[in-house]
Structure formats: C-alpha cells, structure tokens
Design an enzyme around this catalytic site. Sequence first.
Site, PDB file in Angstrom:
ATOM      1  N   CYS A  32      37.964   8.812  28.299  1.00 53.66           N
ATOM      2  CA  CYS A  32      37.246   7.295  28.477  1.00 53.66           C
ATOM      3  C   CYS A  32      38.352   6.259  29.153  1.00 53.66           C
ATOM      4  O   CYS A  32      38.036   5.587  29.929  1.00 53.66           O
ATOM      5  CB  CYS A  32      36.584   6.745  27.236  1.00 53.66           C
ATOM      6  SG  CYS A  32      37.990   6.662  25.940  1.00 53.66           S
ATOM      7  N   HIS A 311      38.067   3.667  21.729  1.00 55.64           N
ATOM      8  CA  HIS A 311      37.248   4.118  22.986  1.00 55.64           C
ATOM      9  C   HIS A 311      37.367   2.977  24.150  1.00 55.64           C
ATOM     10  O   HIS A 311      38.056   1.766  23.745  1.00 55.64           O
ATOM     11  CB  HIS A 311      35.746   4.000  22.520  1.00 55.64           C
ATOM     12  CG  HIS A 311      34.927   4.442  23.869  1.00 55.64           C
ATOM     13  ND1 HIS A 311      34.918   5.687  24.354  1.00 55.64           N
ATOM     14  CD2 HIS A 311      33.712   4.050  24.379  1.00 55.64           C
ATOM     15  CE1 HIS A 311      34.070   5.718  25.330  1.00 55.64           C
ATOM     16  NE2 HIS A 311      33.350   4.594  25.103  1.00 55.64           N
TER      17      HIS A 311
END
Length: 370
Positions: A32, A311
């Site tokens: 990510c 994330h």
Amino acid sequence: MGAAGSKLEKALGDQFPEGERYFGLENFGNTCYCNSVLQALYFCVPFREHLLEYYGNGKSIGDAEENLLTCLADLFTQISSQKKKTGVIAPKRFVQRLKKQNELFRSYMHQDAHEFLNFLLNELVDILEKEAQAVKSDPETSSPPEKIANGPKHAQGNGVSKEPLVTWVHKNFQGILTNETRCLQCETVTARDETFFDLSLDIEQNSSITSCLKNFSSTETLNAEDKFFCDKCCSLQEAQKRMKIKKPPHILVIHLKRFKYIEQLGRYKKLSYRVVFPLELKLSNTVEDADIEYSLFAVVVHVGSGPNHGHYVSLVKSHNHWLFFDDENVEMIDESAVQTFFGSAQEYSSNTDHGYILFYESIGASNNKS
C-alpha cells in the site's frame, strides 16, 4: 471492484472527465505504501504527461533494458490506455522490479511511503542521466542536453564544477534551498545552495503547514559548542543561520515528520498531531519574499497508531473532484472530507488517518518555466 467501479461512474455521471481513468491498484502483500504514492504521482499531471511522452518517444520498451523507469512508464501507459473508465490494475512488474532493485522493499514488513517516494524519484533521475550520457557519447545525436541555470554547483577536485543535467523529474519536483549563515562578528553572510525534491517539516500539535514552514525558515543562533568557522575572521564565531527557498519547485512535496525517535522509549513513535494543510497554500519563505501560490492535488495518508504497522491510502484531486484511493478501491469523496485527515487534537483519538505526504502544484504559468 466492478461494483465499486460502476458506483464511481454513476457518481460522476456526465461529469466523468473526458479521457481520464480511475483505476485501483492491487496490493501484493503490504504494498500500500507503493500504491498510494503511485496514485499521487499518476495524478501529478505534468509528471504523468512527461512519462507518457517518454514511453511514446520511440522508446521500444520491449527492447530496452527493464528498469524502474520503463516499468513505471509501462504502468502509467497501461492505466491511461484502458478501454474501461474504472477498474483495477496489478502493478506486478513495477513491484517486482522495485524489490529486485532495493532490498529495503523486499520484505512483507510495513514500509515507509516517504522513503519509497525519495528512492523512486532519485532512481528515475539516475536512469535518465545515464541515458543522456549514452546519447551524448553517441556522435549521431544532435541537441545538447539542457543545463540548470544557476543550479547547484557540484564541486569537483581542483575547483572544477560540473553542471548537472536537468531531467523532467527535476523540472517538476526540484527546488533550491539556500542556507544563509551570518557571522555576528564581521556580518559576512555565507550562502550555500542545496537542491531538494521534497521538504521534510517538523510538526507540532495544533499547528498548520504555514507555521511549520515558518519554523523551517526560522533563524537559529550558533554559539557555545556550535560556533561557526568564519573564513573572513579565520576563527570560530557566533553566527545566525537560516534556510530559505531560493527556487520554489513547480510541484512542492511536503513530508510531515510524523515518526519521531523517542530516546526514553528507545523506539519510534507516531505523532498524531493535528496539522492543518490548506487547499491553497502561499509559500512566503522564499529568497525573493514573493508569495508563490500552490494548490493541493494529492495527499498520502498514514492509517494506524504506530510507525511499524498500519496502512497507506491517498486522496487525489482530479478535474475538481476529490477521489479516495485505497489499493483496489476508488471512491469519490467530498472536498470537505479532506480536513478529516489533518490529525488529532488529542493524544489518544480513535481517528488514526493522518496526512503524511502533501503534493502541491504551483498556480500560474510563471513557475512552469523549465
């Protein structure tokens, strides 16, 4: 993603920009950090256009030796030439190449998006410079590469200075800082220039980008053990030092230093401080003291309470619409939602989605000169 894709098309309806593509990127196990930065770069239109032009300029990518630049150009071309307006693409070749090139990104551990951006831009510059050198040594090629006007002098032995090459990566992202040191004894000012692709700013609770930039350029006194050696006085003297922006970049990338090493803990801690970043930014700490205006077009957001896990997602402005990219998923968001990513005013908050890297583009053609 079919449903999400069609949902986005429905949301935009007739306003779906002509020729634009909104594609999510598949996650290959903790990639990510890479996906969020790639989306920000894809919607950095001048950079994207240069990259697509590079791809189309008779570079038969198939024959060329594969490197990060060819993989990135290939990925951006793949996205922009999709028949569908929305969907998902797997940046497999790019991620494989990245891991092959740098062992830092090989593990499945949580990586830093800012380190990746830095590595990528410098790697692209290296590749372009090597290509320009190869072209230069080929007698059949004609036009000489451009040089940076008043650029940083990379001093070499015997005082010979070599003018660096200007690539389109430099044209988009490079700015010049000047480090001014004034001797308090003889008042002589020594200025040293250095180039940058992004500005890393220290942050404070309940602050703003403007105040962080002011702190970045604030005057620091060098005394006691930190005295400055003044060439004119030929001795160590008290001095004042400050950083100013000599040449503002066309694309201003601001990295908020949210990960701080805490001595007592012996580890890094994430600072969830609320730092307001405006949609329109006036850059005033320049040498000319002229306000340069910038417009926000992308934000890489770190989601999570600590530095070693979490994330990354990105917010992108495209054709006056704001979009939210979370790996494979793409959705439209309201402009007012951007402020939910400023950070938390309290130390312990349930909101862990904080703006980490900001991308601003200068408004007006004056900065667009190459």
